[in-house]
Design a protein around this motif. Structure first.
Motif, PDB file in Angstrom:
ATOM      1  N   GLY A 508     -17.464 -33.819-102.616  1.00 39.56           N
ATOM      2  CA  GLY A 508     -18.074 -34.898-103.216  1.00 39.56           C
ATOM      3  C   GLY A 508     -19.676 -35.313-102.779  1.00 39.56           C
ATOM      4  O   GLY A 508     -20.436 -35.645-103.701  1.00 39.56           O
ATOM      5  N   ARG A 511     -22.084 -32.614-103.668  1.00 39.98           N
ATOM      6  CA  ARG A 511     -22.222 -32.773-105.160  1.00 39.98           C
ATOM      7  C   ARG A 511     -23.498 -33.932-105.463  1.00 39.98           C
ATOM      8  O   ARG A 511     -24.347 -33.700-106.079  1.00 39.98           O
ATOM      9  CB  ARG A 511     -21.342 -32.860-105.989  1.00 39.98           C
ATOM     10  N   ALA A 536     -22.400 -27.698-106.081  1.00 40.27           N
ATOM     11  CA  ALA A 536     -22.665 -27.945-107.508  1.00 40.27           C
ATOM     12  C   ALA A 536     -23.206 -27.069-108.316  1.00 40.27           C
ATOM     13  O   ALA A 536     -23.216 -26.956-109.430  1.00 40.27           O
ATOM     14  CB  ALA A 536     -23.486 -29.150-107.569  1.00 40.27           C
ATOM     15  N   GLU A 541     -18.384 -28.941-112.601  1.00 34.59           N
ATOM     16  CA  GLU A 541     -17.364 -29.823-112.782  1.00 34.59           C
ATOM     17  C   GLU A 541     -16.937 -29.720-114.331  1.00 34.59           C
ATOM     18  O   GLU A 541     -17.623 -29.445-115.015  1.00 34.59           O
ATOM     19  CB  GLU A 541     -17.843 -31.340-112.406  1.00 34.59           C
ATOM     20  N   GLY A 542     -15.782 -30.442-114.471  1.00 31.28           N
ATOM     21  CA  GLY A 542     -15.197 -30.700-115.813  1.00 31.28           C
ATOM     22  C   GLY A 542     -14.901 -29.284-116.640  1.00 31.28           C
ATOM     23  O   GLY A 542     -15.004 -29.313-117.955  1.00 31.28           O
ATOM     24  N   GLN A 543     -14.640 -28.327-115.825  1.00 37.99           N
ATOM     25  CA  GLN A 543     -14.251 -27.240-116.438  1.00 37.99           C
ATOM     26  C   GLN A 543     -13.067 -27.025-117.507  1.00 37.99           C
ATOM     27  O   GLN A 543     -13.106 -26.522-118.492  1.00 37.99           O
ATOM     28  CB  GLN A 543     -13.894 -25.875-115.447  1.00 37.99           C
TER      29      GLN A 543
END
Length: 846
Positions: A508, A511, A536, A541-543
């Motif tokens: 995290g 990223r 990143a 993210e959010g795949q």
């Protein structure tokens, strides 16, 4: 005098014990010296303070993610296929390399390209996916309406949208269509190009482990040799950290050998010619050898290795440290040739030289010690070893020389019977100038001082060297050198190859760091940042939320619906369309060539962030390097203490340390020398008479330093991480010459200034010559930083010697003449007045 007489008697009586102890010290110190010189570390990080941020971060990152030190192997030839086949063969052969030596080999991108192409749509934002879906749907509808003759308005621009999205993701699509890091680069001749394939071999060891650095290069070169690239018409070049480090190390080692040999031969020849006896070499050299070995033996204990700044200190310590023995033995030899017996001559020599030589040695020691006040290891280690050298040179000269010389005199006299004292032609010429034209010489000195002051003002506006190319080995950037091949590798990649590593606590935070860097680059068009390699960039993210949109796109992108596109565009879109079974992926699913760069030593994936410098910046230009460091450290990060390290940050911190520590050391050196001279000459009761003598010594030093800096300005010599040292040590070494002139003036008060120049001036000139020889040994080096130090230090010696032998004696002689004329005029006036009064008194009274 009684203490000195007692010491000389003790030295003669206990000569065997003293010489045996000296021999033991030399043997023990010689062993330490050998160990010290066996550990030569040319890496620039060795110069930084151990507590500097760059040094701390570099150590922390190396422990957690290993080093990124690399050996670049560049294959050049006319046949691209031959280059690819040879690279594959070399990669296979290197799999047999000894374990713990090679981390991995980077030269192909097809594995990453094949992994990312079917997953490329996952890297688009949901907004971009929706826009692409809507635009493609609208275009399909428009094409159908066009076929029915009912199309209205322009066609939705699917091609433009695809080109824009593809352009923003060029790194993911790949800049090397062949799958190999290969392309056209500048060739050997101007305007020529050649096809080159770059292989980057990462070292699986700390970059400061020189044995592993050498072992990696040896294994790679042996492997390349066995594959016989010349039969395939392939030229092989080497670059990167490993090749450059070895080149610098080997050049230093080779230069050290030649410099040491030349210094010893030149100094020995000078001593023989001046003293007119070969015995002087042993009388002066043996005590110096004891002091030098003791110096470097202790340095092995306190420091443990040599860096690029301290590598040539052996020649410098010999050239400077011999001055004490030269002055002592020259005075002894002078009295012996005048007929004195050995013991009284030794007593006279010790009594008349100890204060001046001690003052000079302490002054040099103070100058070296001023470097200890700095945090920059390139300065403070130099100061420690140099200061020890001055201390042990004086101690060994006065502890060993009486026993050695008196023992020798028992077996055979050192000077020949009736031999006249040495009077070099040089000192006769100087004394003639001082005697015959003191006012003219003083005028010349004043004019030179004014011109020097003007040059110093101009020079001080930009005194620091920012072009690091001028500090490297001269052959590194020559055609076919490591630096030359590095330029070709950078040209292939577009950005520079050595990243700055930033280490996060977890994925995290990594990223967040990458996002901060990306935001800064978008907001800064002229940024020094290149591309960012992080979790990143490779794991979007959010795949899960994007999959429904991607499936809709796949359903729309049928061959029939894409028929309006050109064959090339259609093929490009079909290649990035995901399979039906597309699933989200994480860091552990990445191809090995990507994942290993984002993995810590303990197996954690995703915490490193690698920032590559932009190809627009010059990584060898100090101004660009410092701008990169300031820019990076100004980016708002998740926390202020993020470890970040690279050679670029090391370079920047080296420049900052020079500008911070150099002036401080220079001022402390000057203050220390001034205080020492005031104490030694202002408070001395026997050999010095007044504070005026101390001021005379300091005036000569000031004139010499002014000339020195004026010469540096006229020649446009800029200060760097090494030659900055020449400023503070010039104060301590330069004061030596005026000190000895004034000391002899006090002892031989009845003698004229010209006589002092003829006698002591020869020994002073010889001292300066040996020091110049020590510094001049650096001029044969291939490392340009060492050459600049040698040149600057030689200029300092010449300027201070000229001030001590010309400007100072000329001023003293001019003052003597002025006083003599004034006294003569006063005497004439008194005599005339007395005669007038006498004539008046003789007249008869009325």
């Amino acid at each position: 005098m009684r203490i000195i007489e007692a010491f000389v008697r003790f030295s003669e009586r206990r000569r065997v014990v003293i010489l045996a102890v000296a021999a033991l010290v030399a043997v023990a110190g010689g062993y330490g010296t050998f160990r010290l010189y066996a550990d030569l570390r040319p890496d620039m990080s060795e110069l930084l303070p151990a507590n500097s941020r760059s040094a701390r971060d570099l150590e922390a990152l190396t422990k957690r993610i290993g080093g990124f030190a690399e050996l670049s192997v560049v294959l050049a030839g006319k046949d691209p296929l031959a280059l690819q086949l040879f690279a594959d063969d070399l990669d296979d052969a290197l799999k047999d390399a000894p374990p713990g030596l090679l981390r991995w080999v980077e030269y192909r991108v097809d594995e990453a390209r094949d992994f990312f192409k079917p997953r490329l749509l996952l890297f688009l934002s949901r907004e971009e996916l929706a826009s692409l879906r809507d635009t493609l749907g609208a275009r399909v509808a428009w094409e159908r309406a066009r076929q029915a003759g009912k199309a209205e308005g322009p066609a939705p621009d699917v091609e433009g949208l695809v080109d824009r999205i593809a352009g923003e993701r060029k790194g993911l699509l790949g800049k090397f269509p062949s799958g190999y890091v290969m392309g056209e680069v500048p060739g050997h001749a101007p305007g020529e190009t050649m096809t080159a394939l770059a292989m980057v071999i990462r070292l699986d060891a700390p970059p400061d482990d020189y044995r592993d650095v050498v072992a990696l290069e040896r294994v790679v070169k042996d492997t390349v040799r066995r594959l016989e690239p010349e039969k395939a018409g392939i030229e092989v070049g080497y670059g990167g950290y490993v090749a450059n480090n070895i080149l610098e190390h080997d050049a230093l080692a080779e230069d050290l050998v030649w410099a040491t040999i030349l210094v010893l031969l030149a100094v020995a020849a000078s001593v023989v010619v001046y003293n007119r006896t070969w015995k002087a070499v042993f009388a002066v050299g043996a005590p110096l050898l004891v002091g030098t070995f003791a110096t470097f033996g202790l340095a092995e204990i306190f420091v443990g290795h040599l860096n690029s700044n301290t590598a040539f200190l052996g020649s410098i310590v010999v050239g400077n440290g011999i001055n004490v023995g030269l002055i002592l033995f020259a005075r002894y030899l002078e009295d012996r040739r005048r007929g004195q017996e050995p013991r009284p001559a030794m007593v006279t020599a010790l009594a008349n030289t100890w204060l001046a030589t001690l003052t000079a040695a302490l002054a040099a020691g103070v100058s070296y010690a001023s470097l200890l006040s700095t945090d920059f290891r390139g300065f403070n280690q130099f100061g420690l070893i140099g200061g020890l050298g001055m201390a042990f040179s004086w101690l060994s000269a006065y502890a060993v020389t009486p026993a050695l010389v008196l023992a020798w005199e028992r077996r055979a006299p050192i000077p020949r019977q009736g031999q006249r004292p040495a009077r070099p032609i040089f000192t006769y010429a100087i004394s003639a100038i001082v005697e015959r034209a003191p006012r003219r010489m003083v005028t010349v000195a004043v004019l030179l001082s004014i011109a020097s002051a003007v040059m110093v003002v101009r020079w001080s506006r930009d005194p620091i060297e920012h072009d690091f190319r001028r500090l490297r080995d001269q052959s590194a950037l020559a055609d076919g050198g490591p630096g030359w091949w590095d330029q070709r590798v950078d040209a292939l990649h577009g950005d520079h190859l050595s990243p700055t590593a930033i280490l996060a606590r977890d994925e995290g935070e990594a990223r967040a760091i990458a996002n901060a860097l990306d935001a800064h680059m978008r907001a800064t068009p002229d940024t020094t940042f290149g591309h960012v390699l992080s979790i990143a960039a490779f794991v979007p993210e959010g795949q899960e939320a994007k999959l429904p949109l991607i499936r809709e796109l796949r359903a729309l992108a049928t061959p029939e619906n894409l028929s309006f596109l050109s064959p090339e565009k259609r093929l490009a879109i079909e290649q990035v369309l995901p399979p039906e079974e597309l699933r989200p992926f994480g860091a552990k699913d990445l191809p090995d060539m990507i994942r290993r760069q984002l993995t810590e030593v303990d197996g954690r994936v995703g915490t490193p962030v690698l920032l590559y410098p932009s190809g627009r910046m010059d990584v060898w230009n100090g101004l660009d390097v410092r701008r990169f460091a300031r820019e990076l450290r100004s980016v708002p990060m998740p926390r202020a203490d993020l470890p970040m390290a690279s050679s670029t940050l090391v370079f920047a911190d080296v420049l900052d340390a020079i500008e911070r520590d150099g002036p401080r050391a220079t001022v402390l050196s000057l203050l220390g020398v001034v205080a020492l001279v005031l104490i030694a000459f202002g408070l001395g009761r026997r050999s010095v008479r007044s504070l005026g003598d101390a001021l005379g010594v300091l005036a000569a030093l000031g004139v010499g330093v002014l000339w020195f800096m004026g010469l540096a300005g006229a020649l446009q010599l800029r200060l760097n991480m090494l030659n900055f040292i020449a400023l503070p040590i010039t104060f301590g070494i330069g004061v030596d010459y005026a000190t000895n002139i004034f000391q002899r003036r006090r002892v031989d008060h009845a003698g004229s200034v010209a006589d002092i120049v003829r006698t002591t001036g020869g020994a002073v000139a010889l001292c300066s010559l040996t020091t110049i020889i020590g510094y001049s040994s650096l001029l044969i080096a291939r490392n340009q930083a060492l050459i600049s130090f040698g040149l600057l230090a030689v200029l300092g010696e010449v300027a201070c010697l000229a001030a001590a032998l010309l400007a100072l004696p000329a001023a003293m002689r001019w003052r003597e003449r002025s006083r003599a004329r004034a006294a003569a005029a006063q005497a004439t006036a008194q005599a005339s007045d007395h005669g007038t009064r006498g004539g008046t008194d003789a007249q008869p009274q009325p």
